[in-house]
Each structure stands twice: as structure tokens, then as C-alpha cells.
Design a protein around this motif. Structure first.
Motif, PDB file in Angstrom:
ATOM      1  N   PRO A  37       0.818  -1.219   0.000  1.00 40.53           N
ATOM      2  CA  PRO A  37       0.000   0.000   0.000  1.00 40.53           C
ATOM      3  C   PRO A  37       0.851   1.268   0.000  1.00 40.53           C
ATOM      4  CG  PRO A  37      -0.811  -1.546   1.632  1.00 40.53           C
ATOM      5  CD  PRO A  37       0.461  -2.111   1.117  1.00 40.53           C
ATOM      6  N   TYR A  38       1.986   1.218   0.735  1.00 44.10           N
ATOM      7  CA  TYR A  38       2.842   2.397   0.790  1.00 44.10           C
ATOM      8  C   TYR A  38       3.681   2.540  -0.456  1.00 44.10           C
ATOM      9  CZ  TYR A  38       1.405   2.361   5.613  1.00 44.10           C
ATOM     10  OH  TYR A  38       0.649   2.358   6.750  1.00 44.10           O
ATOM     11  N   ARG A  39       3.933   1.408  -1.131  1.00 42.41           N
ATOM     12  CA  ARG A  39       4.658   1.534  -2.406  1.00 42.41           C
ATOM     13  C   ARG A  39       3.775   2.302  -3.388  1.00 42.41           C
ATOM     14  NH1 ARG A  39       6.391  -3.961  -2.256  1.00 42.41           N
ATOM     15  NH2 ARG A  39       5.507  -4.451  -4.289  1.00 42.41           N
ATOM     16  N   ILE A  40       2.478   2.046  -3.304  1.00 42.08           N
ATOM     17  CA  ILE A  40       1.554   2.750  -4.209  1.00 42.08           C
ATOM     18  C   ILE A  40       1.434   4.211  -3.800  1.00 42.08           C
ATOM     19  CG2 ILE A  40      -0.812   2.898  -5.036  1.00 42.08           C
ATOM     20  CD1 ILE A  40      -1.024  -0.111  -4.710  1.00 42.08           C
ATOM     21  N   SER A  41       1.258   4.454  -2.501  1.00 42.44           N
ATOM     22  CA  SER A  41       1.058   5.849  -2.100  1.00 42.44           C
ATOM     23  C   SER A  41       2.356   6.640  -2.165  1.00 42.44           C
ATOM     24  CB  SER A  41       0.473   5.921  -0.684  1.00 42.44           C
ATOM     25  OG  SER A  41       1.424   5.466   0.250  1.00 42.44           O
ATOM     26  N   ALA A  42       3.490   5.936  -2.231  1.00 46.39           N
ATOM     27  CA  ALA A  42       4.764   6.635  -2.394  1.00 46.39           C
ATOM     28  C   ALA A  42       4.794   7.379  -3.722  1.00 46.39           C
ATOM     29  CB  ALA A  42       5.919   5.652  -2.311  1.00 46.39           C
ATOM     30  N   THR A  43       3.912   6.985  -4.631  1.00 44.15           N
ATOM     31  CA  THR A  43       3.830   7.673  -5.927  1.00 44.15           C
ATOM     32  C   THR A  43       3.702   9.173  -5.728  1.00 44.15           C
ATOM     33  OG1 THR A  43       2.603   5.755  -6.725  1.00 44.15           O
ATOM     34  CG2 THR A  43       2.656   7.679  -8.151  1.00 44.15           C
ATOM     35  N   TRP A  44       2.919   9.575  -4.716  1.00 48.98           N
ATOM     36  CA  TRP A  44       2.772  11.014  -4.494  1.00 48.98           C
ATOM     37  C   TRP A  44       3.496  11.464  -3.248  1.00 48.98           C
ATOM     38  CZ3 TRP A  44      -1.622   7.898  -5.295  1.00 48.98           C
ATOM     39  CH2 TRP A  44      -2.292   7.452  -4.147  1.00 48.98           C
ATOM     40  N   GLY A  45       4.518  10.714  -2.821  1.00 42.94           N
ATOM     41  CA  GLY A  45       5.255  11.073  -1.612  1.00 42.94           C
ATOM     42  C   GLY A  45       6.373  12.083  -1.852  1.00 42.94           C
ATOM     43  N   GLY A  46       6.729  12.307  -3.097  1.00 46.09           N
ATOM     44  CA  GLY A  46       7.803  13.253  -3.392  1.00 46.09           C
ATOM     45  C   GLY A  46       7.339  14.299  -4.375  1.00 46.09           C
ATOM     46  N   HIS A  47       8.225  15.183  -4.720  1.00 47.25           N
ATOM     47  CA  HIS A  47       7.868  16.340  -5.522  1.00 47.25           C
ATOM     48  C   HIS A  47       7.310  15.961  -6.889  1.00 47.25           C
ATOM     49  CE1 HIS A  47       8.219  20.150  -7.619  1.00 47.25           C
ATOM     50  NE2 HIS A  47       9.024  19.588  -8.473  1.00 47.25           N
ATOM     51  N   GLU A  48       8.061  15.178  -7.670  1.00 49.42           N
ATOM     52  CA  GLU A  48       7.644  14.891  -9.055  1.00 49.42           C
ATOM     53  C   GLU A  48       6.322  14.145  -9.114  1.00 49.42           C
ATOM     54  OE1 GLU A  48      10.513  14.279  -7.727  1.00 49.42           O
ATOM     55  OE2 GLU A  48      12.156  14.994  -8.990  1.00 49.42           O
ATOM     56  N   GLY A  49       6.195  13.130  -8.261  1.00 46.93           N
ATOM     57  CA  GLY A  49       4.978  12.328  -8.288  1.00 46.93           C
ATOM     58  C   GLY A  49       3.767  13.101  -7.842  1.00 46.93           C
ATOM     59  N   SER A  50       3.945  13.951  -6.816  1.00 41.81           N
ATOM     60  CA  SER A  50       2.789  14.704  -6.349  1.00 41.81           C
ATOM     61  C   SER A  50       2.367  15.718  -7.407  1.00 41.81           C
ATOM     62  CB  SER A  50       3.088  15.399  -5.020  1.00 41.81           C
ATOM     63  OG  SER A  50       4.086  16.365  -5.184  1.00 41.81           O
ATOM     64  N   LEU A  51       3.344  16.210  -8.155  1.00 45.23           N
ATOM     65  CA  LEU A  51       3.022  17.120  -9.251  1.00 45.23           C
ATOM     66  C   LEU A  51       2.210  16.401 -10.316  1.00 45.23           C
ATOM     67  CD1 LEU A  51       3.849  20.010  -9.262  1.00 45.23           C
ATOM     68  CD2 LEU A  51       5.720  19.451 -10.765  1.00 45.23           C
ATOM     69  N   LEU A  52       2.586  15.165 -10.597  1.00 47.36           N
ATOM     70  CA  LEU A  52       1.834  14.374 -11.571  1.00 47.36           C
ATOM     71  C   LEU A  52       0.408  14.168 -11.079  1.00 47.36           C
ATOM     72  CD1 LEU A  52       1.679  12.772 -14.163  1.00 47.36           C
ATOM     73  CD2 LEU A  52       2.649  10.810 -12.982  1.00 47.36           C
TER      74      LEU A  52
END
Lengths: 658, 150, 179
Positions: A82-97
Motif C-alpha cells: 500500500p505504501y509503495r503505491i502511495s509513495a507515488t505522491w510522496g515526493g515532488h515529481e509524483g505529487s506534481l503528476l
């Protein structure tokens, strides 16, 4: 392969966004029908590409593809799925996406759900959203590409920051972004209306459901963030007036004003300039928040990667969007005339007060947030603005507003008499004042002015809601409950949510008890009428960490109330120590235990807290959001039903004239 | 018409008065709650005012951390290399607190020259810029090679 | 009439100016107490030869020297590294390194891979020297003169822009003054 596809999808999305932004806008002003018709399909196509890109990134995380730099920076094979998936928006680039995907989503929704709106209007709205998308996608592709590859993939990733490995992270950013991005729709509607030169009641009616839904999401997002900070950071605090928190509060305050101002614009054709400006401001503040958090101009525990290049780009984006919209406002606004007249004592006046108070409080919070930057830029020195500033300024502004919330629904539009209102309400004001003093006294044994103020306001809001309900049910009996429109219950829920939050904030702030003590197994400490006994300590391994777990037995009057297990975790990869608090939650109080550091001879520094009514803060937020969704549901229902009735009355389908 | 103008005037007066009060409140609160930042050297040179809430930043000097075994009182020195300042604090220190770590303490300077802290904040990491994707090769090396200091 | 509608735009433009200024600043910057003061003396083993020693005396050999704090675990150091290599190629100002809180093998491997711009690096595994110099993080660069005085301290990666605009003037002033 998949990351390349994702990258390609982003590029395609940018191209579509560019077309979507320019073509329908030109088509609308020149009357080229096929260009106008391009808007909806373009919006859908853009969303599709963005969804693909996000899917590719999520898949890279699931599959532990460390050849993608962003995945390597934020994930690890030992990280639970679950955290591997939510890590998608855990940093700058992913949260921007994620931001980009949501923007695409809202735009597509406008395309799909606004069949009954005039085509030109919808085309302009979608085009404006397309231009914003273009900016964001360009920013992403040129400075913050989430699909950047590592030629030699590392064997292991750097792991997600332990603070972010939590259910709260899964929900908090998405809901928050839904809110931020959702305000872009109201923004686009406002600009489209300005461009067309027509700011009528219809425009306000169309904007309302979009604005309310966005506001509801933002409310949930902020509440989630506060709740998450409370149980995750180990300090028992729920709001720190941190710049990033303020960045979310600012659009919320302005969004609340916008929501109410739209109602006035629709019903009374008043406040048009206000509403337009608020719509521009709400989204501008969302963008400003993005800038503050990602550019490094402010220090904050929340801040993402601070990179001046990115900061410059976001600033350009911010300047372009806000600058051009304010320019359009300056040019077109003189043509906007509010026709609604109202007397001094009227609901309009109270709504005006609402707008002003919320705007002033937003401005104050903004000032406090930017002040360190201002003084630094002027060379005065490095300062920080402490929480007391915000509390000193915010509370005196909110208190009169809360009083007005109770009065507002009972005051007539256009003209009312002070005598009538006073006669209706004075008894309940008195009861509230008495309750303000009695309730804290009886419940906690002492009363302070601030505690009385908060409790009094909460009681007042509750009572005034009852007065309004009784007034509406008069002569209707119990059946009246069902004939009230959902929008009314939405308002009630919203305002009661405010009452609940005020109550929670007041009681927790004034009657919390806290002790930092040294405890060894076997020790017992008293707090808030409860007894906390440190039973034992053990080492417990987790999936990617090692925890020192303490077991505490909490009892009251000899009867056991709870067994709590606060932990101190050491994460393997990032070697950061982390505190997991042990919380016994309840409606009337939370019991909170956090481990500090390990002292010699087996003892630990322990923080114990008794926090009365703290859950009410977030429950109030949820209630507010629920109220919003109720109200939004009402609008569309009425619109659809109205359209059906009109269609049935006229057998021919009359094409819409814009 | 006079009534309408009078109403507008009243509203305007209220608004102006309200905003003026708010502005006064804001400026007063701001002035009282600005926390100036000082280094230990500045404090030793007498630049920091006593009695006012302020912030001091430095590195925890090794060998100076003393904990009271009975209570949760702790004492440590913050240094900027040139001068040190003794900080007194009662409570739980942040997770990242350790010798050699960058720390900011918020509190008051006493007449005796010692600093009593209300809050102790630790810097999150010693990198001035979090991971930048300048050289992908370097990052690959780093990930496999060295224990992270963050 | 037109004027009041331009107010929001005007206010916003002021904000933008503020932010432009803000991007040029660094909120984490802390003023160094050493500028204009004698640098702390130290003695440490050299990174690549444990029996050789590096001390402040080394920094006083040339009219002006750079003392650059770096580590193999520091990503921002990687950013300034090409420019440091360039500076060392130019040969105007010798660069000495302070390898801060690092492991010898890792540090040596880093230099081997990316190049060594340093005359020599002091190995400060515990970070003690860093503490004495008031180092808050990496990278930081000190400009030291022949008398052992600290002329300037730069926080963060060294860029050509910073070199031209901030450090060169200081160096010129120093070399002109001593003639």
C-alpha cells in the motif's frame, strides 16, 4: 518500457493541453463552431493520457522498478505494497503528476457533466483549464520529470520517509489536491464569464456545485492533515501554523467566502465583483501554496525539494496565471454591474461581513506566513513568526463571524428589522452566555475567558440552528423535515460542523493536560483523572523497521480503561528514529502516550497527554464536508429536474442560444 | 436616496473601523511574536535581548549534554565554532537530537546569560539541497554504497 | 473607476517582486561568526595518506585559499564538483578539502570517480573540525588568507555566479590590499 510510455503519455498530454487551451478559446471569440466543439473531446483525451502516465508510475512502484530514479528515491523492496503505491505522491515529481491528473480529471468532468450549459461557456471554461494544464505539464516535463531513468539501476531504493509510511498519507494529499485543483473550475468559470462580458445569475448557479465539491474535498484534506500530524508526529499537536499548513488554510478561507458569495450572486444578483475576485483568489492561493512549498523560499518541516530552478518556473507559472486573470478582471470588471439592492439590516449585509472577515483573516495569515521572507528580503534579519501571532489575530476575527453564522440564516434578504431579529434570538444568546460559563465549570472545574467564548459560540450555533429549523417546520409538523431542500440540510450540517470544530478546538486548547516524565517499567503516573502504568518494554521487528514497544495500562478509579503500546521505531534504510504514539481515542477525550528517548537503566522519557474533545475538531471538518456535498447534490437535482420539466413542456428540442 | 447613501456610509464606516482594528491587531501581534534568530557568538557579544522570546541556532557541542537522572531536565551547549551558549530545557528532545547535530532552540535569555528553551527543533538533514537529479550515475553509486546521513 | 480595479493586480505584482527577491535568498543561511576573524587552527590526518597531516598552516601558504567542506554522501557537493574541478584547473586559488563525517574508502572512491580538485583533504570523520569551524551542513566553502583570517563563507554549492559576484570581489580586495 512502461516508464517510457508514461513519459510519452505526458508529452502527448501536453500537446493536447496546448490545443485544448488555444483552439476553443479562439473558436469561441470568432464563432468557429468546430473549434468550439473540440473542447470536450480534448479534455477527455488529455485526462486519458494523464491517467496512463500515472498508471505507468504506479506500476513502476508496484514492480519495484528502481531504474526509474523517482522510484529509487522513494521506495524500497521492504516497503509494504500500500505504501509503495502511495509513495507515488510522496515526493515532488509524483505529487506534481497527481496535481496534473486531477486537473485533467476535473476538466474532463466539466466536459462530461455540463451538457446543459451553453456550448461557448463550456468551451471557454475547458480552454482556460487547458491553459493551466499546459503550464503544469510544461513545468513537469522540463524540470520535474517523474520518469527520469538511472542508466545503472541500484539494487535497493532509498525508501519512503518513515513519517510518510502511514494510512494518512494515502488519503491526505489526494483529497487536498482535489480541493486545490477543484477551485480551478470556479476560476475558469469566472474568467470565462469575464471574457464573455456576461456575469449573470446563471453563471453563479453553474459555478456553485463545482466550488462546493472542491471546498468539501479541501475541508477533508485539511482535517486529515491535522489528524495525521496529531497521531504521527508524536507531539500531540494538531495545528502548527506551519507555512505549508497555512498554504492549505488560505484557499480554504477564501473558498468559504466564495461559496457563500456565489449564493448571493445567484439569488440576489449582488456581490458580482466580489465573487469573481474571490474565485480568482481561491485558485491563485492554491497556486501560491504550491509555489511556497516547492520553491524553498520558506523553511518548513513539510517542504519538498527546494530548488531555485523549480522555484523560478513555478513563480513564472503563478505570475502568468494570476497576473493575466487579474488583468482581465481589471479590464472587464467595470462592465459588471450588480443590480441587487439591499438595506443595511439584511442578509446581504451579513454576507458582506462574511466576505470581509474571511478575506481579512486570510490576509492576516498570509502576512504572517510571508513576513519572514519580507524581512529577509529587506535585509532586516532572519526571523520566524510564532504561533501566538496567528492565534492572536485569528480568534478575534473568527469569534464575531461565528456569532453572525447563527444570525445569518434567520435574517431576511433585502430588508429586515433589527427588532424582529433581536426578539427572535435574545433568549438564546442569553442561554449561550450562561452555558458558556456553566459548562466548562461543571465539566472541568474552572473557566477561562477563552474557554467560555468558544463554548458559548458552539452552543449559540447549535441553538440558532434549532431556531431556524423550528421556524421552517411551523405549520408543517414533522412532515416538514422531508420537504426541506437538501441544500438547507447542507447548510445546517456545515454550520454545525463549524460549531463542533470550535468546541473541539476550545476544549482541547484550554483543558489539555500534559506531563513529560521519566518512567521505568513498574512506574505509575496520574494525569487527568487517569492512572498510567508502564508495564513492560520489548523489541518488536516490523517489515522494514525495529521497534522498542512499551506497554502501558491505563485505568480510572481502579477499572482498566485501555492498554496502549507506544513505540520508538528505527527504520532500517533511512536510519531515522520515529515515534508511534499510543492513543486511546474517545468522543470526550483522547489519552496520548509517546516515548521520548531511552534514558539509562531501562527508564524512558515519556510524554503523557490528556486531550479533551480533540476528535470533535476533525469530526466537525467531516461534518462540514458532508454538508457541502449535500448542498451540491441539491443544485444539480434541481437543475436536472427543471430541465426535464422544460423539455416536457416544449416537445421540440430548442437549441440553446448563448 | 439619502437613506441609501446613509446606509452605504454606515456600512463603509463599519468596514473601515473593522479593518483598522484588524490591522492594529495584526501589527501589534506581529511585532510581539517575531522571533529573531541569533547565533551563540551574537549572544556572547550581547546582541541578543534578555527576556524576549528568541531563537538560537548552533551545533550541539560534544561532551556537553547532561541529563538530570530524576527529572527530564537537560543541559547542553550550542556552538557555532567560535562561541558556545548553554541551553537549559525540560522535556523530551526531538528524535534527531544528538551531539554534532544542528539545532534551533526557542526560548528566553536569562539575566545570568543562560538560555532557557521552550522548544528544541532539530534540522532535518545536513544536505543543503535534497537529492538533485544532476548526475544519475552518482545517485546510483550513492544508493548502493554509503549509509545515508539523512 | 478604472484605478480600483487595477488594485488587485498591483498588489499581486508587489508579491511577485517579493518572491523574486526571495528566490535569491537562502532561508537556511546562518551568518558566520568567523568572517573577519582568525580561522580556528586544526590538525587532521590527510584523506589519502593517514601519516600526513593537514592543518591551518596549509591554508596560509597562498595569498588566498579555499577550504571546501564536502562528503561522499552529499548530493549537492556533486553539483558543485565540476566547477571546483574547473577552478583547480585554472590554478589561481588552491582548494583544500575538509572531508566531513565520512568513511575513508567511500570518500576516496568518490574522488577517484569524479576527480580530485583538492591540493589535499583533511579527514574529519567525527566532524570535530566542522564543529570548530561552525559548519552547519555540506557543502560549505571558506575563503582564507595568508594570515589565517576567514574572508568569506559560502553556504551551499559553489556556482560560477557566486564565484564571480561574491567571492572574486573579496579576493581582489585582499590581493590589492596586500600589495
Amino acid at each position: 518500457m512502461l516508464p517510457e510510455l508514461g513519459h510519452f503519455a505526458l508529452i502527448l498530454a501536453l500537446c493536447v493541453a496546448l490545443v485544448q487551451g488555444i483552439v476553443p478559446l479562439v473558436g469561441a471569440s470568432r464563432g468557429i463552431a468546430p473549434w468550439v466543439a473540440l473542447a470536450r473531446p480534448a479534455a477527455l483525451a488529455q485526462f486519458l493520457f494523464l491517467a496512463l502516465a500515472l498508471g505507468a508510475l504506479v506500476q513502476a512502484f508496484i514492480a519495484n522498478d528502481f531504474s526509474v530514479l523517482y522510484v529509487a528515491q522513494n521506495s524500497n523492496t521492504a516497503l509494504p505494497l500500500p505504501y509503495r503505491i502511495s509513495a507515488t505522491w510522496g515526493g515532488h515529481e509524483g505529487s506534481l503528476l497527481l496535481w496534473g491528473v486531477m486537473l485533467g480529471g476535473w476538466t474532463a468532468a466539466v466536459g462530461l457533466l455540463s451538457r446543459r450549459l451553453p456550448e461557448l461557456m463550456v468551451a471557454r471554461v475547458i480552454a482556460i483549464l487547458g491553459l493551466v494544464s499546459t503550464g503544469f505539464l510544461a513545468f513537469m516535463l522540463f524540470t520535474s520529470n517523474p520518469f527520469e531513468r538511472l542508466p545503472i539501476p541500484p539494487v535497493e531504493g532509498r525508501d519512503l520517509n518513515p513519517l510518510l509510511q502511514d494510512p494518512g498519507l494515502v488519503l491526505h494529499p489526494p483529497t487536498l489536491y482535489m480541493g486545490y485543483v477543484g477551485f480551478s473550475v470556479a476560476f475558469a468559470f469566472a474568467i470565462a464569464a469575464l471574457l464573455s462580458g456576461r456575469l449573470d445569475a446563471a453563471w453563479a448557479r453553474w459555478s456553485r456545485p463545482w466550488t462546493i465539491v472542491a471546498w468539501s474535498f479541501l475541508t477533508v484534506g485539511i482535517a486529515l492533515g491535522s489528524w495525521w500530524a496529531y497521531y504521527e508526529l508524536g507531539w500531540g499537536g494538531w495545528w502548527f501554523w506551519d507555512p505549508v499548513e497555512n498554504a492549505s488554510l488560505l484557499p480554504w478561507l477564501v473558498g468559504t467566502a466564495l461559496m457563500h458569495s456565489l449564493a448571493v450572486s445567484e439569488k440576489r444578483s449582488a456581490f458580482k465583483s466580489w465573487t469573481v475576485l474571490l474565485a480568482i483568489s481561491a485558485f491563485s492561493l492554491s497556486l501560491l501554496g504550491t509555489f511556497l512549498v516547492r520553491s524553498g523560499v520558506l523553511t518548513s518541516v513539510h517542504a519538498f525539494a527546494s530548488d531555485p530552478t523549480r522555484g523560478v518556473f513555478i513563480l513564472i507559472l503563478l505570475a502568468a496565471v494570476v497576473g493575466s486573470s487579474l488583468l482581465i478582471y481589471a479590464v472587464q470588471a467595470p462592465k459588471v454591474k450588480s443590480t441587487g439592492q439591499f438595506k443595511l439590516v439584511s442578509r446581504e449585509t451579513l454576507m458582506l461581513g462574511n466576505n470581509i472577515v474571511l478575506t481579512v483573516s486570510a490576509a492576516s495569515v498570509l502576512l504572517g506566513t510571508l513576513y519572514p521572507l519580507i524581512l529577509d528580503a529587506l535585509g532586516v534579519g532572519k526571523i520566524s513568526v510564532g504561533a501566538p501571532y496567528f492565534n492572536t489575530v485569528f480568534i478575534p476575527l473568527m469569534a464575531p463571524l461565528a456569532v453572525a453564522i447563527g444570525i445569518g440564516p434567520l435574517v431576511r434578504w433585502k430588508q429586515d428589522s433589527p427588532g424582529r431579529i433581536v426578539a427572535l434570538l435574545w433568549r438564546f444568546m442569553l442561554i449561550s452566555a450562561v452555558a458558556a460559563v456553566l459548562i466548562p465549570l461543571l465539566a472541568y472545574g474552572n473557566v477561562t475567558p477563552l474557554a467560555a467564548l468558544g463554548v458559548g459560540l458552539a452552543v449559540w450555533l447549535f441553538l440558532s440552528a434549532l431556531v431556524d429549523l423550528r421556524r421552517r417546520l411551523t405549520n408543517k409538523g414533522w412532515g416538514g423535515f422531508l420537504t426541506q431542500p437538501p441544500a438547507y440540510y447542507g447548510m445546517v450540517a456545515g454550520h454545525l460542523g463549524v460549531a463542533a470544530t470550535i468546541l473541539g478546538v476550545t476544549l482541547t486548547s484550554n483543558y489539555s493536560q500534559e506531563r513529560d516524565v521519566r518512567m521505568a517499567p513498574g512506574d505509575s503516573v496520574e494525569l487527568g483523572g487517569y492512572s498510567f502504568r508502564f508495564e513492560s518494554l520489548s523489541e518488536v521487528p516490523g517489515p522494514n523497521y525495529l521497534a522498542s514497544t512499551a506497554e502501558f495500562r491505563v485505568s480510572r478509579n481502579e477499572a482498566e480503561v485501555a492498554v496502549l503500546r507506544p513505540e520508538k521505531r528505527q527504520y532500517m534504510v533511512q536510519t531515522m528514529p520515529m515515534t508511534e504514539a499510543g492513543i486511546d481515542w474517545g468522543f470526550s477525550r483522547d489519552l496520548y502516550i509517546a516515548l521520548g528517548e531511552s534514558l539509562d537503566d531501562g527508564a524512558w522519557a515519556v510524554r503523557l497527554q490528556y486531550k479533551p474533545f480533540i476528535r470533535w475538531i476533525w469530526l466537525g471538518g467531516l461534518l462540514m464536508a458532508f454538508g457541502g456535498l449535500l448542498a451540491a447534490a441539491d443544485r444539480r437535482y434541481r437543475l436536472a429536474a427543471h430541465q426535464e420539466r422544460t423539455a416536457m413542456a416544449t416537445p421540440l428540442n430548442v437549441p440553446e442560444v448563448s | 436616496m439619502r437613506q441609501k447613501q446613509r446606509n452605504r456610509l454606515i456600512i463603509a464606516l463599519f468596514v473601515v473601523a473593522g479593518v483598522a482594528v484588524a490591522a492594529g491587531l495584526v501589527l501589534t501581534a506581529l511585532n510581539e511574536n517575531i522571533n529573531l534568530f541569533y547565533s551563540p557568538t551574537q549572544v556572547s557579544q550581547g546582541e541578543a535581548p534578555a527576556g524576549h522570546t528568541l531563537r538560537v541556532g548552533g551545533i550541539v557541542a560534544p561532551g556537553t549534554v547532561q541529563r538530570n537522572p530524576e527529572t527530564l531536565e537537560v543541559r547542553f551547549d550550542l556552538t557555532d565554532g567560535a562561541n558556545a551558549l548553554t541551553i537549559r530545557y525540560r522535556g523530551i528532545l526531538p528524535d534527531l537530537f544528538r551531539e554534532g547535530q544542528g539545532i534551533v532552540a526557542q526560548g528566553r535569555l536569562g539575566a545570568d546569560g543562560r538560555f532557557t528553551a521552550d522548544e528544541v527543533l532539530a534540522k532535518h538533514d545536513e544536505n543543503y539541497m535534497p537529492p538533485e537529479v544532476q548526475d544519475a550515475l552518482h545517485t546510483a553509486e550513492k544508493l548502493g554504497l554509503v549509509k545515508e546521513q539523512e | 473607476m478604472q484605478g480600483k480595479y487595477l488594485t488587485p493586480l498591483g498588489v499581486f505584482l508587489l508579491l511577485v517582486i517579493l518572491f523574486i527577491a526571495g528566490l535569491g535568498l537562502n532561508p537556511k543561511e546562518v551568518p558566520s561568526p568567523f568572517v573577519g576573524q582568525p580561522a580556528p587552527d586544526f590538525s587532521a590526518p590527510a584523506l589519502n595518506a593517514a601519516d600526513a597531516a593537514v592543518s591551518r598552516a596549509d591554508l596560509q601558504k597562498a595569498p588566498v585559499s579555499l577550504f571546501n567542506v564536502w562528503a561522499s554522501w552529499c548530493t549537492a557537493c556533486r553539483q558543485e564538483h565540476p566547477f571546483l574541478m574547473e577552478l583547480s584547473r585554472r590554478g589561481d586559488v588552491p582548494i583544500y578539502g575538509l572531508n566531513y563525517k565520512d568513511e575513508r574508502p567511500a570518500a576516496l572512491a568518490w574522488l577517484h570517480r569524479f576527480g580530485d580538485p583538492y591540493v589535499t583533504s583533511a579527514f574529519d570523520q567525527e566532524g570535530q573540525i566542522g564543529i570548530e569551524w561552525g559548519v552547519y551542513g555540506v557543502p560549505e566553502t571558506f575563503v582564507v588568507d595568508r594570515q589565517g583570517m576567514v574572508l568569506y563563507k559560502h553556504i551551499g554549492p559553489l556556482t560560477p555566479q557566486v564565484w564571480e559576484e561574491r567571492i572574486m570581489p573579496v579576493i581582489r580586495q585582499q590581493t590589492e590590499g596586500s600589495r
